[in-house]
Every structure is written in C-alpha cells, then in structure tokens.
Design a protein around this motif. Structure first.
Motif, PDB file in Angstrom:
ATOM      1  N   ALA A 112       0.893  -1.135  -0.021  1.00 52.65           N
ATOM      2  CA  ALA A 112       0.185  -0.037   0.161  1.00 52.65           C
ATOM      3  C   ALA A 112       0.861   1.305  -0.151  1.00 52.65           C
ATOM      4  O   ALA A 112       0.326   2.304  -0.252  1.00 52.65           O
ATOM      5  CB  ALA A 112      -0.978  -0.169   1.244  1.00 52.65           C
ATOM      6  N   LEU A 113       2.174   1.203   0.027  1.00 53.03           N
ATOM      7  CA  LEU A 113       3.062   2.254   0.183  1.00 53.03           C
ATOM      8  C   LEU A 113       2.887   3.048  -1.204  1.00 53.03           C
ATOM      9  O   LEU A 113       3.068   4.293  -1.333  1.00 53.03           O
ATOM     10  CB  LEU A 113       4.408   1.789   0.426  1.00 53.03           C
ATOM     11  CG  LEU A 113       4.952   1.848   2.077  1.00 53.03           C
ATOM     12  CD1 LEU A 113       6.189   1.395   2.092  1.00 53.03           C
ATOM     13  CD2 LEU A 113       4.734   3.349   2.682  1.00 53.03           C
ATOM     14  N   GLY A 114       2.663   2.268  -2.233  1.00 53.17           N
ATOM     15  CA  GLY A 114       2.742   2.585  -3.465  1.00 53.17           C
ATOM     16  C   GLY A 114       1.520   3.671  -3.813  1.00 53.17           C
ATOM     17  O   GLY A 114       1.403   4.484  -4.921  1.00 53.17           O
ATOM     18  N   THR A 115       0.486   3.460  -2.838  1.00 53.38           N
ATOM     19  CA  THR A 115      -0.741   4.389  -2.966  1.00 53.38           C
ATOM     20  C   THR A 115      -0.394   6.059  -2.744  1.00 53.38           C
ATOM     21  O   THR A 115      -0.982   6.786  -3.146  1.00 53.38           O
ATOM     22  CB  THR A 115      -1.803   3.969  -2.178  1.00 53.38           C
ATOM     23  OG1 THR A 115      -1.396   4.171  -0.849  1.00 53.38           O
ATOM     24  CG2 THR A 115      -2.176   2.530  -2.520  1.00 53.38           C
ATOM     25  N   GLY A 116       0.837   5.988  -2.017  1.00 55.67           N
ATOM     26  CA  GLY A 116       1.222   7.465  -1.473  1.00 55.67           C
ATOM     27  C   GLY A 116       0.268   8.148  -0.324  1.00 55.67           C
ATOM     28  O   GLY A 116       0.305   9.262  -0.021  1.00 55.67           O
ATOM     29  N   ARG A 117      -0.523   7.396   0.207  1.00 52.43           N
ATOM     30  CA  ARG A 117      -1.349   7.882   1.221  1.00 52.43           C
ATOM     31  C   ARG A 117      -0.435   8.028   2.363  1.00 52.43           C
ATOM     32  O   ARG A 117       0.260   7.233   2.946  1.00 52.43           O
ATOM     33  CB  ARG A 117      -2.561   6.935   1.627  1.00 52.43           C
ATOM     34  CG  ARG A 117      -3.455   6.734   0.123  1.00 52.43           C
ATOM     35  CD  ARG A 117      -4.957   5.868   0.642  1.00 52.43           C
ATOM     36  NE  ARG A 117      -4.712   4.995   1.686  1.00 52.43           N
ATOM     37  CZ  ARG A 117      -5.061   3.751   1.623  1.00 52.43           C
ATOM     38  NH1 ARG A 117      -5.457   3.216   0.212  1.00 52.43           N
ATOM     39  NH2 ARG A 117      -5.219   2.894   2.644  1.00 52.43           N
ATOM     40  N   LEU A 118      -0.771   8.912   2.940  1.00 56.94           N
ATOM     41  CA  LEU A 118      -0.274   9.337   4.216  1.00 56.94           C
ATOM     42  C   LEU A 118      -0.329   8.600   5.547  1.00 56.94           C
ATOM     43  O   LEU A 118       0.707   8.058   6.083  1.00 56.94           O
ATOM     44  CB  LEU A 118      -0.510  10.951   4.680  1.00 56.94           C
ATOM     45  CG  LEU A 118       0.165  11.519   5.977  1.00 56.94           C
ATOM     46  CD1 LEU A 118       1.670  11.601   5.814  1.00 56.94           C
ATOM     47  CD2 LEU A 118      -0.298  12.757   6.316  1.00 56.94           C
ATOM     48  N   GLU A 119      -1.415   7.830   5.613  1.00 57.04           N
ATOM     49  CA  GLU A 119      -1.795   6.995   6.752  1.00 57.04           C
ATOM     50  C   GLU A 119      -0.848   5.855   6.488  1.00 57.04           C
ATOM     51  O   GLU A 119      -0.401   5.211   7.426  1.00 57.04           O
ATOM     52  CB  GLU A 119      -3.158   6.830   7.052  1.00 57.04           C
ATOM     53  CG  GLU A 119      -3.946   5.952   5.831  1.00 57.04           C
ATOM     54  CD  GLU A 119      -4.670   7.124   4.758  1.00 57.04           C
ATOM     55  OE1 GLU A 119      -5.235   6.284   3.792  1.00 57.04           O
ATOM     56  OE2 GLU A 119      -4.000   8.183   4.665  1.00 57.04           O
ATOM     57  N   VAL A 120      -0.705   5.354   5.530  1.00 55.63           N
ATOM     58  CA  VAL A 120       0.189   4.084   4.973  1.00 55.63           C
ATOM     59  C   VAL A 120       1.586   4.511   5.515  1.00 55.63           C
ATOM     60  O   VAL A 120       2.293   3.742   6.287  1.00 55.63           O
ATOM     61  CB  VAL A 120       0.058   3.788   3.744  1.00 55.63           C
ATOM     62  CG1 VAL A 120       0.926   2.473   3.375  1.00 55.63           C
ATOM     63  CG2 VAL A 120      -1.200   3.544   3.273  1.00 55.63           C
ATOM     64  N   LEU A 121       2.172   5.561   5.268  1.00 55.49           N
ATOM     65  CA  LEU A 121       3.328   5.902   5.303  1.00 55.49           C
ATOM     66  C   LEU A 121       3.714   6.183   6.972  1.00 55.49           C
ATOM     67  O   LEU A 121       4.867   5.838   7.474  1.00 55.49           O
ATOM     68  CB  LEU A 121       3.916   7.542   4.701  1.00 55.49           C
ATOM     69  CG  LEU A 121       5.241   7.856   4.860  1.00 55.49           C
ATOM     70  CD1 LEU A 121       6.319   6.798   4.280  1.00 55.49           C
ATOM     71  CD2 LEU A 121       5.548   9.461   4.109  1.00 55.49           C
ATOM     72  N   VAL A 122       2.880   6.621   7.587  1.00 53.05           N
ATOM     73  CA  VAL A 122       2.949   7.114   9.084  1.00 53.05           C
ATOM     74  C   VAL A 122       2.840   5.675   9.627  1.00 53.05           C
ATOM     75  O   VAL A 122       3.752   5.400  10.704  1.00 53.05           O
ATOM     76  CB  VAL A 122       1.656   7.806   9.538  1.00 53.05           C
ATOM     77  CG1 VAL A 122       1.418   7.633  11.200  1.00 53.05           C
ATOM     78  CG2 VAL A 122       1.771   9.108   9.315  1.00 53.05           C
TER      79      VAL A 122
END
Length: 142
Positions: free
Chosen positions: A108-118
């Motif tokens: 899901a990191l590939g989606t670029g969503r902030l919550e995934v990165l956090v």
C-alpha cells in the motif's frame, strides 16, 4: 538471480494483497466489526494463504536444499512463551486499530497515502524500540 526471484515473489505477493483488498484498512477493519458491517473476505484470504503455504512447504521441503540457497532457513523453536504471546497481542491490537498489517501496508506504500507512510514509519520505530527493550531485559552472557 536471487534478487530477480525475490523481486518477482514480492511483486506477486503485493499484487495479491492489492487484488484481495487487504491493502485497504477499511476492508480489514470491517472484518473485525462483527456487530456492524462485518466483511468475511479476510477469512477467505487467510484461508487461501494457509492452503498455499501448506502446499508450498510440502512441495518445496521434499528437496534436500533450496533452489537458490544452501540450507532451508526454518524456525527451530517450538515453545510458546511470554514474548510470543505479548508480540502476537501487540500485533493484533495494532492491526485492529490501524487496519494494516505489515504484509498489507508495504504494497500500500505505492498508493502514496499519508496514513500508510505513518503506519510503516511507526512499524519500523516499533521494531527498533522492541530491540532496545529486549537488550535491556535480556541478561548479558558471560
């Protein structure tokens, strides 16, 4: 060759996680919401993964050595201790709160969503924190 095979295995895993919807935390959280909008699809994904893993181990372990290695790296411990139970509980609580497990968050990191990165940054910080705690509570070997 090992790098290419590792990449392809990771790609297949990531595509599978994405297709199954397990990279979507709302879908995962709905699995835990048995009194509301319960979605049983996670159970089918896990069941399918268990079947593939069981069959894969039976097939691969017929060989004496792995195709791209010298020995199989298999766990040797079979005991259930406080660390295992505590770690499993923390994993489950984190999964229930965030809706991500590491296997679903990395693709899901590939989606670029902030919550995934956090989540992934928190996961890495938690790994380092656990190692630091482990070093402080484990007695030094003489």
């Amino acid at each position: 060759m090992r790098l290419i095979v590792s990449y392809l295995i990771g790609l297949v895993f990531g595509v599978g996680i994405s297709i199954s919807g397990m990279a979507n935390p709302a879908k995962v959280l709905n699995f835990f919401d048995v009194a509301g909008t319960w979605d049983p699809s996670l159970a089918f994904v896990m069941g399918g993964a268990l079947f593939v893993t069981f069959a894969g181990y039976k097939l691969v372990l017929r060989n004496k050595t792995p195709v791209l290695g010298t020995v199989f790296q298999l766990p040797t411990r079979k005991d259930i201790d406080g660390q295992l139970i505590g770690g499993a509980a923390i994993f489950g609580i984190g999964w229930g709160i965030a809706g991500f497990c590491p296997g679903g968050a990395l693709p899901a990191l590939g989606t670029g969503r902030l919550e995934v990165l956090v989540f992934v940054i928190s996961l890495i910080a938690g790994i380092y924190a656990a190692k630091a705690i482990q070093r402080t509570i484990t007695p030094k070997q003489a």
